[in-house]
Design a protein around this motif. Structure first.
Motif, short mmCIF file in Angstrom:
data_model
loop_
_atom_site.label_atom_id
_atom_site.label_comp_id
_atom_site.label_asym_id
_atom_site.label_seq_id
_atom_site.Cartn_x
_atom_site.Cartn_y
_atom_site.Cartn_z
N THR A 276 9.02 6.71 13.71
CA THR A 276 8.14 5.69 13.12
C THR A 276 9.03 4.75 12.31
OG1 THR A 276 6.29 7.22 12.96
CG2 THR A 276 6.15 5.26 11.62
N THR A 277 8.93 3.46 12.59
CA THR A 277 9.84 2.50 11.95
C THR A 277 9.09 1.22 11.58
OG1 THR A 277 11.83 1.13 12.31
CG2 THR A 277 10.53 1.66 14.26
N MET B 266 3.84 7.30 -0.19
CA MET B 266 3.96 7.63 1.23
C MET B 266 5.41 7.65 1.71
SD MET B 266 1.06 8.09 2.67
CE MET B 266 0.98 7.52 4.35
N LEU C 135 -3.76 5.62 -2.53
CA LEU C 135 -2.59 5.79 -3.39
C LEU C 135 -2.78 5.06 -4.71
CD1 LEU C 135 0.20 5.20 -0.77
CD2 LEU C 135 -0.41 7.35 -1.85
N MET D 155 -4.84 4.94 2.83
CA MET D 155 -5.06 6.17 2.07
C MET D 155 -4.97 5.89 0.58
SD MET D 155 -3.49 9.28 4.10
CE MET D 155 -2.39 8.60 5.29
N TYR E 279 0.81 -1.22 0.00
CA TYR E 279 0.00 0.00 0.00
C TYR E 279 0.85 1.27 0.00
CZ TYR E 279 1.04 -0.97 4.87
OH TYR E 279 1.70 -1.29 6.02
N GLY F 229 10.08 6.66 4.18
CA GLY F 229 11.05 5.58 4.08
C GLY F 229 11.34 4.96 5.45
N SER G 238 5.36 -0.30 12.73
CA SER G 238 4.32 -0.80 11.83
C SER G 238 4.25 -2.32 11.91
CB SER G 238 4.63 -0.37 10.40
OG SER G 238 4.60 1.03 10.35
N1 SAM Z 1 8.91 2.79 7.24
C1 SAM Z 1 8.31 3.24 8.44
C2 SAM Z 1 7.11 2.43 8.80
O1 SAM Z 1 6.62 1.66 7.98
O2 SAM Z 1 6.65 2.57 9.93
C3 SAM Z 1 7.97 4.71 8.43
C4 SAM Z 1 7.37 5.29 7.17
S1 SAM Z 1 5.77 4.67 6.72
C5 SAM Z 1 5.43 5.59 5.26
C6 SAM Z 1 4.75 5.44 7.97
C7 SAM Z 1 3.39 4.85 8.14
O3 SAM Z 1 2.64 5.09 6.98
C8 SAM Z 1 3.37 3.35 8.37
O4 SAM Z 1 2.70 3.04 9.59
C9 SAM Z 1 2.61 2.80 7.19
O5 SAM Z 1 1.82 1.69 7.53
C10 SAM Z 1 1.76 3.99 6.79
N2 SAM Z 1 1.33 3.95 5.39
C11 SAM Z 1 2.06 3.76 4.28
N3 SAM Z 1 1.29 3.80 3.17
C12 SAM Z 1 0.03 4.03 3.60
C13 SAM Z 1 -1.23 4.18 2.96
N4 SAM Z 1 -1.37 4.10 1.64
N5 SAM Z 1 -2.30 4.42 3.73
C14 SAM Z 1 -2.21 4.51 5.08
N6 SAM Z 1 -1.06 4.38 5.73
C15 SAM Z 1 0.05 4.14 5.02
#
Ligand code: SAM
Ligand code: SF4
Length: 334
Positions: free
Chosen positions: A101-102, A329, A198, A196, A34, A74, A125
């Protein structure tokens, strides 16, 4: 922890900004379905803010009134120089919350150092507790490694640890109860995030639909007694509940809903140094060019303050079926 509300950063709708989300890289060791395409073109290194630029930017924002910084990506923990960044951020006197956030893939070996740098809050996550499914979602990740990272973070005594799970129908909706039970057993928090828009997420040939927070909340309420929380440490998109008889909070993050925009207290900086006014809109200014143009701290601060007039009143993902966000994202940090 309540954030001190004195800030020189006030937008055109009288909202004070005290929270900055800093994306330190667009690269990642996972390829969550996602979030990213399977093959990604990442930014050339010269276009990503250096550690010195990130620290300068963060310092200027704390001098202007930011009291909470969340480092994201990232995957932040694969960014070269990340230890130096956290040491620097942890030394800023005005910062009340230093958060990360990792994806947890490098947490087992990094947690102790992060704690010593001054990180007090970590979001990890975790979308599935089933190894094969976890791999299918992340395309690369090993569940076992992430679970070890979570245990290590718990042992290090961070003030706040929260799991983040994106829930998709047909993918991991059946794990909402087990994931919550896992958080409860570990005495940490969990938040469920609406996906969200995308673009269509398609795993194993199956198109997957987003699940609304309201639906999840109804399902969870059948298994756990959820007590609504009134005191919230930041104005944000999370609706939080306490599981009765525990310290575990369950949050529902509904980016599709606009009900949190009126209290929006945050700005984002993308990996290439764009100051983004809103996750759901394109308004931004090019901080990287400013940082590399020899301007003084005061000149940059004035530009930042002046730029806040373009922060939109609200975001626009009001039609869940239509992808409106063109950025991946990983570049904006979610
Ligand atoms: N890599 C790290 C991680 O995954 O926690 C930090 C960056 S990641 C982009 C931050 C958060 O965005 C994560 O919890 C991920 O699940 C969420 N995320 C990424 N794409 C998303 C989407 N399309 N809709 C909702 N949340 C999203
Ligand atoms: Fe990487 Fe996080 Fe995006 Fe997954 S959600 S691909 S871990 S940046």
């Amino acid at each position: 922890m309540a954030l001190t509300q004195t800030t020189q950063l006030v937008d055109g709708f009288d909202r004070g900004i005290s929270y900055l989300r800093l994306s330190v890289t667009d690269r990642c060791d996972f390829r969550c379905q996602y979030c990213m395409a399977e093959t990604m073109q990442f930014l050339p290194r010269s276009e990503v803010l250096t550690i010195e630029e990130l620290l300068r930017t963060a310092r200027l924002f704390t001098e202007l009134g930011v009291r909470k910084i969340r480092v994201t990506g990232g995957e932040p923990l694969i960014r070269r120089g990340i230890d130096e960044l956290f040491d620097g951020l942890g030394a800023f006197p005005n910062l009340e919350t230093l958060a990360l956030t990792t994806n947890g893939s490098h947490l087992a070996e990094s947690a102790q150092r992060l704690r010593e740098s001054g990180v007090n809050s970590i979001n990890i996550s975790l979308d599935s507790l089933e190894p094969e499914r976890f791999k299918a979602i992340t395309r690369i990740g090993e569940l076992e490694t992430v679970l070890r990272g979570i245990d290590q973070a718990i042992d290090c005594g961070f003030e706040r640890i929260r799991l983040n799970a994106v829930v998709l129908d047909g993918l991991n909706r059946d794990e909402v109860i087990p994931l919550t039970q896992y958080a409860l057993d570990k005495n940490i928090h969990i938040a469920f995030i609406e996906e969200m828009p995308l673009g269509q997420v398609n795993i194993g040939g199956k198109a997957l639909a987003y699940v609304s927070s309201d639906t999840l909340q109804d399902e969870l309420s059948e298994h756990f007694s959820l007590i609504p929380m009134t005191a919230r440490d930041t104005a944000g998109p999370s609706r939080d509940y306490l599981i009765a008889g525990s310290q575990t909070q369950v949050g529902f993050i509904s980016p599709h809903s606009q009900n949190f925009c009126a209290q929006c207290n945050r700005l984002r900086i993308s990996a290439e140094g764009r100051l983004l006014m809103c996750l759901g809109n394109e308004e931004s200014i090019d901080l990287r060019t400013l940082l590399r143009s020899g301007r003084s701290d005061d000149e940059i601060k004035t530009t930042i303050i002046d730029s806040l007039v373009i922060k939109p009143e609200r975001h626009v993902f009001d039609r869940p079926d239509e992808p409106q966000i063109v950025r991946f994202m990983n570049a904006t940090g979610g």
